[in-house]
Scaffold this motif. Structure first.
Motif, PDB file in Angstrom:
ATOM      1  N   VAL A 181      -4.980  -1.673  20.266  1.00 20.90           N
ATOM      2  CA  VAL A 181      -5.360  -0.929  18.761  1.00 20.90           C
ATOM      3  C   VAL A 181      -6.388  -0.132  19.062  1.00 20.90           C
ATOM      4  O   VAL A 181      -7.524  -0.264  19.651  1.00 20.90           O
ATOM      5  CB  VAL A 181      -5.575  -2.161  17.949  1.00 20.90           C
ATOM      6  CG1 VAL A 181      -5.683  -1.261  16.439  1.00 20.90           C
ATOM      7  CG2 VAL A 181      -4.679  -3.170  17.658  1.00 20.90           C
ATOM      8  N   SER A 182      -6.251   1.050  18.577  1.00 18.43           N
ATOM      9  CA  SER A 182      -7.507   2.096  18.695  1.00 18.43           C
ATOM     10  C   SER A 182      -7.747   2.625  17.425  1.00 18.43           C
ATOM     11  O   SER A 182      -7.031   2.600  16.311  1.00 18.43           O
ATOM     12  CB  SER A 182      -6.978   3.504  19.617  1.00 18.43           C
ATOM     13  OG  SER A 182      -5.737   3.857  19.111  1.00 18.43           O
ATOM     14  N   ARG A 183      -9.014   2.615  17.212  1.00 11.75           N
ATOM     15  CA  ARG A 183      -9.594   3.076  15.797  1.00 11.75           C
ATOM     16  C   ARG A 183     -10.533   4.113  16.062  1.00 11.75           C
ATOM     17  O   ARG A 183     -11.482   3.938  16.720  1.00 11.75           O
ATOM     18  CB  ARG A 183     -10.435   1.651  15.364  1.00 11.75           C
ATOM     19  CG  ARG A 183      -9.470   0.907  14.684  1.00 11.75           C
ATOM     20  CD  ARG A 183     -10.340  -0.362  13.752  1.00 11.75           C
ATOM     21  NE  ARG A 183      -9.605  -1.336  13.655  1.00 11.75           N
ATOM     22  CZ  ARG A 183      -9.532  -2.443  14.627  1.00 11.75           C
ATOM     23  NH1 ARG A 183     -10.051  -2.360  15.806  1.00 11.75           N
ATOM     24  NH2 ARG A 183      -8.498  -3.537  14.559  1.00 11.75           N
ATOM     25  N   LEU A 184     -10.632   5.235  15.248  1.00 11.73           N
ATOM     26  CA  LEU A 184     -11.363   6.503  15.077  1.00 11.73           C
ATOM     27  C   LEU A 184     -12.600   5.971  13.956  1.00 11.73           C
ATOM     28  O   LEU A 184     -11.948   5.765  12.895  1.00 11.73           O
ATOM     29  CB  LEU A 184     -10.711   7.506  14.989  1.00 11.73           C
ATOM     30  CG  LEU A 184     -11.580   8.976  15.247  1.00 11.73           C
ATOM     31  CD1 LEU A 184     -12.123   9.211  16.295  1.00 11.73           C
ATOM     32  CD2 LEU A 184     -10.609   9.919  14.478  1.00 11.73           C
ATOM     33  N   ASP A 200       5.368  -2.338  16.027  1.00 14.72           N
ATOM     34  CA  ASP A 200       5.607  -3.594  15.641  1.00 14.72           C
ATOM     35  C   ASP A 200       4.767  -4.705  16.141  1.00 14.72           C
ATOM     36  O   ASP A 200       4.990  -5.931  15.783  1.00 14.72           O
ATOM     37  CB  ASP A 200       7.329  -4.114  15.946  1.00 14.72           C
ATOM     38  CG  ASP A 200       7.413  -4.221  17.346  1.00 14.72           C
ATOM     39  OD1 ASP A 200       6.545  -3.484  18.240  1.00 14.72           O
ATOM     40  OD2 ASP A 200       8.327  -4.964  17.865  1.00 14.72           O
ATOM     41  N   MET A 201       3.630  -4.498  16.854  1.00 14.87           N
ATOM     42  CA  MET A 201       2.950  -5.249  17.271  1.00 14.87           C
ATOM     43  C   MET A 201       2.020  -6.056  16.430  1.00 14.87           C
ATOM     44  O   MET A 201       1.736  -5.394  15.227  1.00 14.87           O
ATOM     45  CB  MET A 201       1.902  -4.737  18.409  1.00 14.87           C
ATOM     46  CG  MET A 201       0.772  -3.808  17.942  1.00 14.87           C
ATOM     47  SD  MET A 201      -0.015  -3.210  19.254  1.00 14.87           S
ATOM     48  CE  MET A 201      -1.234  -4.330  19.260  1.00 14.87           C
ATOM     49  N   SER A 202       1.425  -7.343  16.866  1.00 21.62           N
ATOM     50  CA  SER A 202       0.876  -8.091  15.649  1.00 21.62           C
ATOM     51  C   SER A 202      -0.625  -8.085  15.977  1.00 21.62           C
ATOM     52  O   SER A 202      -1.160  -8.184  17.226  1.00 21.62           O
ATOM     53  CB  SER A 202       1.326  -9.710  15.748  1.00 21.62           C
ATOM     54  OG  SER A 202       0.129 -10.577  15.472  1.00 21.62           O
ATOM     55  N   VAL A 203      -1.297  -7.773  15.041  1.00 21.55           N
ATOM     56  CA  VAL A 203      -2.766  -7.384  15.302  1.00 21.55           C
ATOM     57  C   VAL A 203      -3.557  -8.685  14.478  1.00 21.55           C
ATOM     58  O   VAL A 203      -4.780  -8.728  14.494  1.00 21.55           O
ATOM     59  CB  VAL A 203      -3.434  -6.275  14.694  1.00 21.55           C
ATOM     60  CG1 VAL A 203      -2.900  -5.102  15.609  1.00 21.55           C
ATOM     61  CG2 VAL A 203      -2.914  -6.015  13.257  1.00 21.55           C
ATOM     62  N   GLU A 204      -3.014  -9.668  14.049  1.00 25.49           N
ATOM     63  CA  GLU A 204      -3.351 -10.848  13.495  1.00 25.49           C
ATOM     64  C   GLU A 204      -4.385 -11.389  14.463  1.00 25.49           C
ATOM     65  O   GLU A 204      -3.901 -11.453  15.689  1.00 25.49           O
ATOM     66  CB  GLU A 204      -2.414 -11.724  13.123  1.00 25.49           C
ATOM     67  CG  GLU A 204      -1.279 -11.269  12.173  1.00 25.49           C
ATOM     68  CD  GLU A 204      -1.979 -11.145  10.787  1.00 25.49           C
ATOM     69  OE1 GLU A 204      -2.464 -11.892  10.253  1.00 25.49           O
ATOM     70  OE2 GLU A 204      -1.899  -9.977  10.369  1.00 25.49           O
ATOM     71  N   SER A 225      -9.101  -2.007  21.129  1.00 26.44           N
ATOM     72  CA  SER A 225      -9.358  -3.619  21.301  1.00 26.44           C
ATOM     73  C   SER A 225      -7.932  -4.200  21.438  1.00 26.44           C
ATOM     74  O   SER A 225      -7.018  -3.419  21.488  1.00 26.44           O
ATOM     75  CB  SER A 225      -9.607  -4.279  20.176  1.00 26.44           C
ATOM     76  OG  SER A 225      -8.931  -3.697  18.792  1.00 26.44           O
ATOM     77  N   VAL A 226      -7.770  -5.247  22.362  1.00 25.15           N
ATOM     78  CA  VAL A 226      -6.624  -5.644  22.832  1.00 25.15           C
ATOM     79  C   VAL A 226      -6.486  -7.135  22.048  1.00 25.15           C
ATOM     80  O   VAL A 226      -7.425  -7.955  22.218  1.00 25.15           O
ATOM     81  CB  VAL A 226      -6.624  -6.005  24.271  1.00 25.15           C
ATOM     82  CG1 VAL A 226      -5.268  -6.548  24.603  1.00 25.15           C
ATOM     83  CG2 VAL A 226      -6.622  -4.741  25.127  1.00 25.15           C
ATOM     84  N   PRO A 227      -5.653  -7.371  20.927  1.00 23.70           N
ATOM     85  CA  PRO A 227      -5.495  -8.512  20.233  1.00 23.70           C
ATOM     86  C   PRO A 227      -4.992  -9.638  21.227  1.00 23.70           C
ATOM     87  O   PRO A 227      -4.320  -9.278  22.043  1.00 23.70           O
ATOM     88  CB  PRO A 227      -4.392  -8.416  19.015  1.00 23.70           C
ATOM     89  CG  PRO A 227      -4.200  -6.960  19.042  1.00 23.70           C
ATOM     90  CD  PRO A 227      -4.918  -6.377  20.414  1.00 23.70           C
ATOM     91  N   SER A 228      -5.761 -10.908  21.036  1.00 19.00           N
ATOM     92  CA  SER A 228      -5.044 -12.100  22.030  1.00 19.00           C
ATOM     93  C   SER A 228      -3.699 -12.053  21.999  1.00 19.00           C
ATOM     94  O   SER A 228      -3.150 -12.340  23.034  1.00 19.00           O
ATOM     95  CB  SER A 228      -5.717 -13.211  21.329  1.00 19.00           C
ATOM     96  OG  SER A 228      -7.195 -13.023  21.353  1.00 19.00           O
TER      97      SER A 228
END
Ligand code: C2E
Ligand code: CA
Ligand code: CA
Length: 540
Positions: A181-184, A200-204, A225-228
């Motif tokens: 996930v990238s965030r500006l 479609d990835m899960s960021v939960e 960030s890389v969600p687990s």
């Protein structure tokens, strides 16, 4: 029972050993992921920020060029064209407009310019005339826009709008393997835009890794960030394959180990069965006094019944020593000899019986308890028992052996050093161990009449025994010539085929009755009584 337990221990150890690589593999994989994962996203967030900065730089360059070269206060055709050029050359700019001192957008190439609402304060940039702010359209929630605002000294402005999302690249060139996930956001953390590397990835749930890079030219930062969950998705196959392979390998090695141990168990179980069936039996080889011709006693030599055949110790002694079954076999032999010889030895207290012990017997005091338990109160007295320790193999712990020997001697048992001349101990054994008897190995007797060096050794040993006041027995005597020689050198006791091979119990008992009748040494007046008692016990 004991062996069952140790089998479990071995099985557990084998399982631990077999699974160790699986645990190691997971640890390595995890180490690899955490070491590389951190480095990868650091690189990803830095390169994304570089891209965002470059796009902002492009826009800024175009705005500066416009403001320097174009008349801004009138919305002429030239002005319009120049504004269009900005969008052309800085394609991330979605909208550009000239704004009058009252704040009204008056000139825009893309139709009627939209009114924006400030979502952050105005930040400085490296150019004092250019401000950086985050704005939105008020109605469209969430859609944040970066505004570059050129301020003329006369109150007019040029505003360029770049949708936050356009500053975040969809693809990152780098080694990042997992989805991310990238965030500006503004340097102060105010959210501008976010993107998922896979829609479609899960960021939960929690992030496994997170890295934020802050620009030193714009008040911006990018967080990757890389969600687990994404990390697991990415490495799942590797983990599953690696573990399945590892478990299969572990399983195979356990099966292999079990097969090998079962194969080794064959002979061990075989011995166990023989023990249970009572197939280990004592044979007795007479020991004679060559001066008087009288019987002094015997040495117990183990034999194993194999159907109708009788097997010698060479085939099984090394193995039962290795498995520890020798202890049980020795106890059985002692008990058998006690029961078999007891009645006849009871009335011939001068007769001795020797048992062979192994080196391990002398590293554990258990043998003292065993001997005491087996012979205390028996017809065969502790004072008639001789225990042989061989010089052929070294004793692992001499001082422990010394203590055990002393305790056995306290019971009244005699200790003999067997195979003297073959071994590791040398003569110092006799002194250190404090034995009562030495049994000279057969090889010296064999040398009689052939090898003068060996016969010189016989002389030395005989003299040593006399000096130390130790009984001396010559083993493996096969000829009358050897008897004559030994007798001449002052040897009293001898054992060997010339007198008799090892005999089964009943034969040895018969031999005793023949060569050592009770009547020959017992006073006439008690002869009758003893004969009666002996007949009773022998009959029993
Ligand atoms: P060892 O204690 O030195 O026993 C003497 C061996 O020499 C015996 O062999 C005996 O039969 C053999 N022997 C006796 N006289 C003569 C002879 O005149 N000529 C020849 N060629 N051989 C003779 P055996 O019974 O086969 O035993 C071999 C070895 O096995 C023994 O040597 C002893 O080390 C071991 N052994 C026998 N029984 C036991 C036992 O009950 N416990 C232990 N731990 N070891 C035993
Ligand atoms: Ca022996
Ligand atoms: Ca011997």
């Amino acid at each position: 029972m004991k062996r069952g337990k140790s089998r479990w221990k071995i099985a557990l150890l084998a399982a631990a050993l077999a699974f160790a690589p699986v645990v190691g593999l997971n640890l390595l994989l995890w180490l690899h992921i955490s070491a590389n994962g951190g480095a990868d996203i650091e690189e990803a967030s830095a390169s994304m920020l570089r891209l965002a900065e470059r796009n902002l730089d492009d826009a800024m360059t175009q705005i500066v060029a416009f403001s320097m070269n174009v008349e801004h206060a009138s919305c002429s055709e030239d002005t319009m064209k120049a504004l269009g050029t900005v969008i052309l050359k800085a394609p991330h700019v979605a909208e550009i407009s000239v704004i009058d001192p009252a704040g009204v957008p008056v000139c825009s190439p893309s139709g009627r310019p939209r009114v924006v609402r400030a979502a952050s304060g105005a930040h400085d940039t490296q150019n004092p005339n250019l401000k950086f702010a985050v704005v939105d359209f008020g109605s469209e929630r969430g859609q944040k826009i970066v505004q570059l605002l050129w301020q003329y000294p006369d109150g007019w402005n040029v505003s360029a709008l770049i949708p936050g999302e356009r500053l975040l690249p969809a693809l990152v060139v780098g080694r990042l393997q997992a989805d991310f996930v990238s965030r500006l956001s503004l340097a102060d953390g105010t959210f501008i835009a976010g993107k998922l590397s896979r829609s479609d990835m899960s960021v939960e749930g929690a992030s496994a890794f997170e890295e934020r890079t802050i620009s030193n030219r714009y008040p911006l930062g990018i967080t990757v960030s890389v969600p687990s969950a994404a990390l697991w998705d990415n490495y799942r196959q590797l983990f599953l394959l690696g573990n399945a392979g590892g478990v299969a390998l572990a399983f195979l090695s356990i099966v292999g180990a079990l097969a090998v141990s079962r194969q080794m168990e064959g002979p061990v179980r075989d011995i166990e069965n023989s023990i249970r069936r009572g197939d280990f039996i004592p044979y007795y080889q007479p020991i004679m006094c060559i001066r008087t011709g009288r019987l002094l006693g015997c040495e117990v030599l183990v034999r194993r019944r194999r159907g109708d055949a009788i097997e010698g110790p060479a085939t099984f002694i090394p193995m039962v020593e290795a498995t520890g079954q020798i202890f049980e076999i020795t106890r059985l032999l002692m008990a058998s000899a006690r029961d078999e010889l007891g009645p006849i030895y009871a009335v011939r207290p001068h007769l001795k019986v020797s048992f062979n012990l192994v080196a391990d017997h002398f590293s554990n005091a258990r043998v003292v308890e065993d001997v005491e338990e087996i012979f205390t109160g028996a017809q065969l007295k502790l004072s008639q028992v001789v225990l042989e320790v061989t010089e052929r193999h070294p004793l692992p712990n001499l001082s422990a052996a010394r203590v055990i020997i002393a305790r056995l001697q306290e019971l009244g048992v005699r200790i003999a050093l067997d195979d003297v001349g073959t071994g590791h101990g040398g003569l110092s054994y006799l002194l250190k161990l404090g034995v009562d008897q030495m049994k000279m190995d057969k090889m010296f007797v064999d040398a009689i009449g052939t090898d003068r060096y060996s016969t010189a050794i016989i002389d030395t040993l005989v003299k040593l025994a006399a000096d130390l006041n130790i009984e001396f027995v010559a083993e493996g005597v096969e000829t009358f010539e050897q008897i004559a020689y030994l007798k001449e050198r002052g040897v009293d006791a001898a054992q060997g085929y010339v007198f008799s091979p090892p005999l089964p119990g009943p034969l040895f008992l018969e031999l005793i009755r023949t060569v050592d009748p009770v009547s020959s040494r017992v006073p006439e007046r008690v002869k009758k009584a003893i004969r009666g008692a002996a007949a009773d016990v022998e009959a029993a």
